[in-house]
Design a protein around this motif. Sequence first.
Motif, mmCIF file in Angstrom:
data_model
loop_
_atom_site.group_PDB
_atom_site.id
_atom_site.type_symbol
_atom_site.label_atom_id
_atom_site.label_comp_id
_atom_site.label_asym_id
_atom_site.label_seq_id
_atom_site.Cartn_x
_atom_site.Cartn_y
_atom_site.Cartn_z
ATOM 1 N N LYS A 42 20.998 40.271 51.375
ATOM 2 C CA LYS A 42 20.622 41.646 51.046
ATOM 3 C C LYS A 42 20.817 41.943 49.567
ATOM 4 N N ASN A 43 21.843 41.371 48.971
ATOM 5 C CA ASN A 43 22.197 41.643 47.572
ATOM 6 C C ASN A 43 21.931 40.427 46.683
ATOM 7 N N ASN A 44 20.878 39.712 46.948
ATOM 8 C CA ASN A 44 20.541 38.484 46.240
ATOM 9 C C ASN A 44 20.541 38.705 44.724
ATOM 10 N N GLY A 45 21.361 37.938 44.022
ATOM 11 C CA GLY A 45 21.451 38.058 42.572
ATOM 12 C C GLY A 45 22.516 39.028 42.078
ATOM 13 N N LYS A 46 23.183 39.732 42.991
ATOM 14 C CA LYS A 46 24.177 40.742 42.622
ATOM 15 C C LYS A 46 25.560 40.143 42.358
ATOM 16 N N TYR A 47 25.902 39.085 43.073
ATOM 17 C CA TYR A 47 27.276 38.588 43.038
ATOM 18 C C TYR A 47 27.503 37.578 41.919
ATOM 19 N N GLY A 48 28.672 37.716 41.285
ATOM 20 C CA GLY A 48 29.085 36.772 40.263
ATOM 21 C C GLY A 48 30.106 35.783 40.769
ATOM 22 N N PHE A 49 30.577 36.002 42.016
ATOM 23 C CA PHE A 49 31.640 35.166 42.560
ATOM 24 C C PHE A 49 31.805 35.488 44.037
ATOM 25 N N CYS A 50 32.287 34.509 44.807
ATOM 26 C CA CYS A 50 32.566 34.712 46.229
ATOM 27 C C CYS A 50 33.839 33.983 46.630
ATOM 28 N N LEU A 51 34.685 34.667 47.368
ATOM 29 C CA LEU A 51 35.823 34.057 48.056
ATOM 30 C C LEU A 51 35.419 33.912 49.515
ATOM 31 N N MET A 52 35.414 32.681 50.016
ATOM 32 C CA MET A 52 34.928 32.420 51.366
ATOM 33 C C MET A 52 36.027 31.786 52.211
ATOM 34 N N ASP A 53 36.550 32.557 53.158
ATOM 35 C CA ASP A 53 37.498 31.997 54.110
ATOM 36 C C ASP A 53 36.771 30.938 54.933
ATOM 37 N N VAL A 54 37.459 29.891 55.298
ATOM 38 C CA VAL A 54 36.813 28.815 56.045
ATOM 39 C C VAL A 54 36.779 29.135 57.534
ATOM 40 N N LEU A 104 48.865 32.528 44.264
ATOM 41 C CA LEU A 104 49.360 33.651 43.474
ATOM 42 C C LEU A 104 48.197 34.476 42.947
ATOM 43 N N PRO A 105 48.352 35.792 42.871
ATOM 44 C CA PRO A 105 47.290 36.634 42.323
ATOM 45 C C PRO A 105 46.832 36.190 40.929
ATOM 46 N N ASP A 106 47.753 35.783 40.080
ATOM 47 C CA ASP A 106 47.366 35.325 38.738
ATOM 48 C C ASP A 106 46.465 34.097 38.808
ATOM 49 N N ASP A 107 46.723 33.207 39.754
ATOM 50 C CA ASP A 107 45.885 32.023 39.931
ATOM 51 C C ASP A 107 44.489 32.412 40.420
ATOM 52 N N LEU A 108 44.429 33.378 41.325
ATOM 53 C CA LEU A 108 43.142 33.861 41.822
ATOM 54 C C LEU A 108 42.345 34.508 40.689
ATOM 55 N N PHE A 109 43.000 35.358 39.915
ATOM 56 C CA PHE A 109 42.339 36.019 38.788
ATOM 57 C C PHE A 109 41.791 34.992 37.804
ATOM 58 N N ALA A 110 42.574 33.967 37.500
ATOM 59 C CA ALA A 110 42.133 32.916 36.583
ATOM 60 C C ALA A 110 40.934 32.163 37.158
ATOM 61 N N LYS A 111 40.940 31.891 38.462
ATOM 62 C CA LYS A 111 39.839 31.168 39.103
ATOM 63 C C LYS A 111 38.562 32.005 39.061
ATOM 64 N N ILE A 112 38.677 33.290 39.314
ATOM 65 C CA ILE A 112 37.506 34.164 39.248
ATOM 66 C C ILE A 112 36.913 34.135 37.842
ATOM 67 N N ASN A 113 37.748 34.266 36.845
ATOM 68 C CA ASN A 113 37.258 34.278 35.466
ATOM 69 C C ASN A 113 36.730 32.921 35.016
ATOM 70 N N GLU A 114 37.283 31.858 35.556
ATOM 71 C CA GLU A 114 36.827 30.503 35.207
ATOM 72 C C GLU A 114 35.442 30.225 35.769
ATOM 73 N N LEU A 115 35.184 30.629 37.007
ATOM 74 C CA LEU A 115 33.968 30.237 37.682
ATOM 75 C C LEU A 115 32.866 31.295 37.738
ATOM 76 N N SER A 116 33.193 32.559 37.500
ATOM 77 C CA SER A 116 32.189 33.610 37.680
ATOM 78 C C SER A 116 31.003 33.417 36.734
ATOM 79 N N ILE A 117 29.837 33.812 37.235
ATOM 80 C CA ILE A 117 28.646 33.699 36.404
ATOM 81 C C ILE A 117 28.433 34.945 35.560
ATOM 82 N N PHE A 118 29.193 35.994 35.836
ATOM 83 C CA PHE A 118 29.180 37.200 35.031
ATOM 84 C C PHE A 118 30.558 37.347 34.405
ATOM 85 N N ARG A 119 30.629 37.806 33.235
ATOM 86 C CA ARG A 119 31.932 37.980 32.572
ATOM 87 C C ARG A 119 32.590 39.268 33.029
ATOM 88 N N SER A 120 33.900 39.260 33.056
ATOM 89 C CA SER A 120 34.686 40.437 33.445
ATOM 90 C C SER A 120 34.448 41.561 32.456
#
Length: 121
Positions: A42-54, A104-120
Motif C-alpha cells: 500500500k505504501n510502496n516507496g514510503k519506507y526507508g527501513f523495516c524491522l521484521m520479526d521472524v 540495546l536501543p543504541d544498537d538499534l538506532f545505529a542499525k537504522i541509521n546505517e542501513l536506511s535509504i533515507f537519512r534521519s
Amino acid sequence: MNILIAEDNQIIQMLYSELMSSWGYDFDMASNGIEAVEFAQKNNGKYGFCLMDVEMPKMNGIEATKIIRRTTNYFPIVACSTNNNYKKACLNAGMDDFALKPYLPDDLFAKINELSIFRSK
C-alpha cells in the motif's frame, strides 16, 4: 523517515513505538506478516527501513519478506529474532541484516541509521 515494524508481541510493539517516537521517526506497526506485506504494498516507496520479526502468526517474517521483495520497491529489512538459527534463512529470503533479540536501543538506532535509504531528520 518512515519505518515499517512487523512485530506480534504487544510489549515489544509499545517499546518500539516509544523509541521511534523519541527518535522522530514515523512508523507503521504490523502485527503479523500479512499486515506487513499489505503495508509495504500500500505504501510502496514510503519506507526507508523495516524491522521484521521472524516468528509471527498468520505469516512469518521470512515469507513476508519474500513477497515484499517480489512486489515492492526496495527498502532495507532487518530480521529480529531470539533464535540465531534463523539467520541464514532470513538473509536468503532477501533481508539485509539479522538482529538477535534482545538488543540495546543504541544498537538499534545505529542499525537504522546505517542501513536506511533515507537519512534521519
